[in-house]
Design an enzyme around this catalytic site. Structure first.
Site, PDB file in Angstrom:
ATOM      1  N   TYR A  31       2.414  -5.443   4.378  1.00  0.00           N
ATOM      2  CA  TYR A  31       1.263  -6.323   4.223  1.00  0.00           C
ATOM      3  C   TYR A  31       0.723  -6.797   5.569  1.00  0.00           C
ATOM      4  O   TYR A  31      -0.450  -7.149   5.685  1.00  0.00           O
ATOM      5  CB  TYR A  31       1.630  -7.534   3.360  1.00  0.00           C
ATOM      6  CG  TYR A  31       1.834  -7.220   1.895  1.00  0.00           C
ATOM      7  CD1 TYR A  31       1.808  -5.910   1.421  1.00  0.00           C
ATOM      8  CD2 TYR A  31       2.053  -8.226   0.972  1.00  0.00           C
ATOM      9  CE1 TYR A  31       2.011  -5.623   0.089  1.00  0.00           C
ATOM     10  CE2 TYR A  31       2.252  -7.949  -0.370  1.00  0.00           C
ATOM     11  CZ  TYR A  31       2.232  -6.636  -0.804  1.00  0.00           C
ATOM     12  OH  TYR A  31       2.425  -6.365  -2.139  1.00  0.00           O
ATOM     13  N   LYS A  50      15.745  -0.101  -0.188  1.00  0.00           N
ATOM     14  CA  LYS A  50      15.627   1.330  -0.493  1.00  0.00           C
ATOM     15  C   LYS A  50      16.257   2.089   0.672  1.00  0.00           C
ATOM     16  O   LYS A  50      15.645   2.935   1.325  1.00  0.00           O
ATOM     17  CB  LYS A  50      14.152   1.711  -0.694  1.00  0.00           C
ATOM     18  CG  LYS A  50      13.944   3.114  -1.264  1.00  0.00           C
ATOM     19  CD  LYS A  50      14.514   3.285  -2.655  1.00  0.00           C
ATOM     20  CE  LYS A  50      14.167   4.678  -3.187  1.00  0.00           C
ATOM     21  NZ  LYS A  50      14.864   4.959  -4.463  1.00  0.00           N
ATOM     22  N   ASP A  65      14.536   0.530  -7.122  1.00  0.00           N
ATOM     23  CA  ASP A  65      14.234   1.139  -8.415  1.00  0.00           C
ATOM     24  C   ASP A  65      15.277   0.728  -9.456  1.00  0.00           C
ATOM     25  O   ASP A  65      14.945   0.446 -10.612  1.00  0.00           O
ATOM     26  CB  ASP A  65      14.118   2.659  -8.306  1.00  0.00           C
ATOM     27  CG  ASP A  65      15.145   3.293  -7.385  1.00  0.00           C
ATOM     28  OD1 ASP A  65      15.959   2.568  -6.787  1.00  0.00           O
ATOM     29  OD2 ASP A  65      15.122   4.530  -7.250  1.00  0.00           O
ATOM     30  N   ASP A  98       7.093  -8.747  -3.957  1.00  0.00           N
ATOM     31  CA  ASP A  98       5.841  -8.987  -4.676  1.00  0.00           C
ATOM     32  C   ASP A  98       5.905  -8.366  -6.061  1.00  0.00           C
ATOM     33  O   ASP A  98       5.559  -8.989  -7.068  1.00  0.00           O
ATOM     34  CB  ASP A  98       4.685  -8.397  -3.861  1.00  0.00           C
ATOM     35  CG  ASP A  98       3.322  -8.810  -4.385  1.00  0.00           C
ATOM     36  OD1 ASP A  98       3.254  -9.612  -5.339  1.00  0.00           O
ATOM     37  OD2 ASP A  98       2.317  -8.332  -3.841  1.00  0.00           O
ATOM     38  N   ASP A 112       6.799 -10.457  -9.939  1.00  0.00           N
ATOM     39  CA  ASP A 112       5.835 -10.397 -11.034  1.00  0.00           C
ATOM     40  C   ASP A 112       6.459  -9.765 -12.265  1.00  0.00           C
ATOM     41  O   ASP A 112       6.215 -10.186 -13.398  1.00  0.00           O
ATOM     42  CB  ASP A 112       4.588  -9.618 -10.617  1.00  0.00           C
ATOM     43  CG  ASP A 112       3.636 -10.453  -9.779  1.00  0.00           C
ATOM     44  OD1 ASP A 112       3.921 -11.642  -9.578  1.00  0.00           O
ATOM     45  OD2 ASP A 112       2.616  -9.919  -9.335  1.00  0.00           O
TER      46      ASP A 112
END
Length: 377
Positions: A142, A189, A221, A245, A249
Site C-alpha cells: 500500500y 506467505k 491462504d 486488510d 474483513d
C-alpha cells in the site's frame, strides 16, 4: 478529564454513525464527570471537494492537536468508478496513517450470544469466538513504489518491509498476547515471498523473549480457511498490511455483520478509532446504517486513548443490551431480541416491546437508545 477529540466523519454513512458515537461519548462523559471537546475536520471525498486534498494540512493539525481521532469513513462512487482519478478519497486514509505514524491496526473480533444465528457459520463454530487482529498499517504494497510502464499496459506495486517496521509490530502483538490467552499466530506467505520470510525470521528471533507466549505460524491462504473453519483457534493474529486488510474483513462475517466491528489505529502520534465497514454510499442519508461499530470504536477510544476502562465498559454494556432486546438497525433486526430475558436487560423506560424488537430501528433511534441506556444504567 478533558478529552480533546478530532471528529472526522468523512463520507457516505460516516457522518450518520459518528453522530451516534458522539451521543454515546457525551452520555459517558455526563455519567462519569468528563468533558469532551470536539473539533470537526474534513477527510476523504468531502475534503477533495473543498480543498482538493483528501487529507489537507488543516485536518492534520487538528489531529495532531487532539488526544484522539474519531473517524467515520472515506469513499465515494464518483471516484470508485473512475480508475484514472489522480486524487482519491482512500489516499486520505493512507496519508493520515502515515503522517500520524499509525503503524498498528487493532481489530477485536467477538460474537454476541443473541446474534449467533446471524452468522453464516454454524453456531458451534462461532459461539465464544474472541480474538484480536493486529495488522501492520504503514508498510507493504500500500505504501511501496507503484506505477505503470510499457505505455500503461504493465502495472507494479512494490512490497517492502524493513526490520524496524516488522520488529515494532511484532513487539506490540507479543505484548497483547501476554494480556490475553498468550497465543500468537503469525500469518505470512513465507513459502513464496521474501518479505514474509523476513517476518517469520524476526518472529522466531523475538519469540524467546516471550517464553510465556505460544507462537505458531500460518500461511495466509491457510489462515483464511481456518478463520472460517475454526476461528476459536485464534487469540492474537498478527500480519502484514495487505494480508491484514483482507483477513480482517473476512473475519467480520463471523459476527454476522460488518456493522459490529470497531478498530483502533495506534502508533507514534494521536490514535485513531473507526468502524471497519467503509462509507456504504448506498445507505448514505437514509438513516438505516448500523452505528454499533462506530459506537464500539468510541468504547475503544476510552480504553486505548484515555485508559478509562469503566467508561469503555459502559458503552459495551449498552451495545450488548441494545442487541439483546433487538433495538437494532435493519441489518440485525430479523429475529433478534424476542425473549423475555432479553427484554429485561434494558433500563426502565428504554426497553423495546416484543413487537418493536423484531422491527428495524433507524440509525438515530439506536444512537438515542444507547445514550439513554448509558445515562440510566
Amino acid at each position: 478529564m478533558e478529552l480533546k477529540i478530532a471528529k472526522l466523519p468523512g463520507d457516505g454513512i460516516g457522518p450518520e454513525v459518528i453522530e451516534q458515537a458522539v451521543k454515546a461519548i457525551d452520555a459517558v462523559c455526563s455519567k462519569f464527570g468528563h468533558k469532551a471537546e470536539y473539533t470537526f475536520a474534513y477527510v476523504g471525498a468531502c475534503a477533495i471537494d473543498k480543498f482538493g486534498d483528501p487529507y489537507p494540512d488543516v485536518t492534520h493539525q487538528v489531529c495532531m492537536n487532539s488526544d484522539a481521532v474519531l473517524f467515520g469513513a472515506v469513499g465515494d462512487p464518483k471516484y470508485d468508478n473512475d480508475p484514472t482519478a489522480p486524487v482519491r478519497p482512500e489516499q486520505g486514509l493512507l496519508a493520515i496513517r502515515k503522517k500520524l505514524g499509525l503503524y498498528a491496526n487493532l481489530r477485536p473480533v467477538e460474537t454476541f450470544k443473541s446474534l449467533i444465528d446471524k452468522s453464516p457459520l454454524k453456531n458451534e463454530i462461532v459461539d465464544g469466538v474472541d480474538f484480536l487482529c493486529v495488522r501492520e498499517l504503514t508498510g507493504g504494497m500500500y505504501f511501496g513504489e507503484k506505477g505503470r510502464r510499457d505505455g500503461g499496459n504493465t502495472a507494479f506495486d512494490t512490497n517492502v518491509y524493513s526490520r524496524p517496521e516488522v520488529e515494532r509490530i511484532l513487539k506490540l502483538a507479543f505484548q497483547y498476547a501476554l494480556r490475553r490467552r498468550r497465543h500468537l499466530t503469525v500469518v505470512d506467505k513465507a513459502n513464496v515471498l521474501e518479505t514474509s520470510r523476513l517476518w517469520r525470521q524476526i518472529a522466531q528471533e523475538m519469540s524467546p523473549d516471550y517464553p510465556d507466549v505460544t507462537v505458531d505460524y500460518m500461511y495466509v491462504d491457510n489462515a483464511s480457511m481456518q478463520l472460517i473453519r475454526c476461528p476459536k483457534h485464534f487469540d492474537v493474529l498478527v500480519t502484514e498490511n495487505t494480508f491484514g486488510d483482507i483477513l480482517t474483513d473476512e473475519a467480520s462475517c463471523i459476527t454476522g455483520s460488518m456493522g459490529l466491528l470497531a478498530s483502533a489505529s495506534v502508533g507514534l502520534h494521536t490514535s485513531l478509532f473507526e468502524p471497519i465497514h467503509g462509507s456504504y454510499p448506498q445507505a448514505a442519508g437514509k438513516n438505516i446504517a448500523n452505528p454499533l461499530a462506530a459506537i464500539l470504536s468510541a468504547a475503544m477510544m476510552f480504553e486505548y486513548a484515555f485508559g478509562l476502562k469503566k467508561e469503555g465498559r459502559a458503552i459495551r454494556d449498552a451495545v450488548t443490551a441494545s442487541i439483546s432486546v433487538g433495538f437494532v438497525t435493519e441489518d440485525l433486526a430479523a429475529g433478534a431480541g424476542t425473549s423475555a430475558a432479553a427484554q429485561s436487560a434494558a433500563p426502565s423506560g428504554a426497553s423495546a416491546s416484543n413487537d418493536s424488537a423484531q422491527a428495524a430501528h433507524s440509525t438515530s433511534e439506536v444512537g438515542d437508545w444507547i445514550a439513554s441506556f448509558i445515562r440510566k444504567s
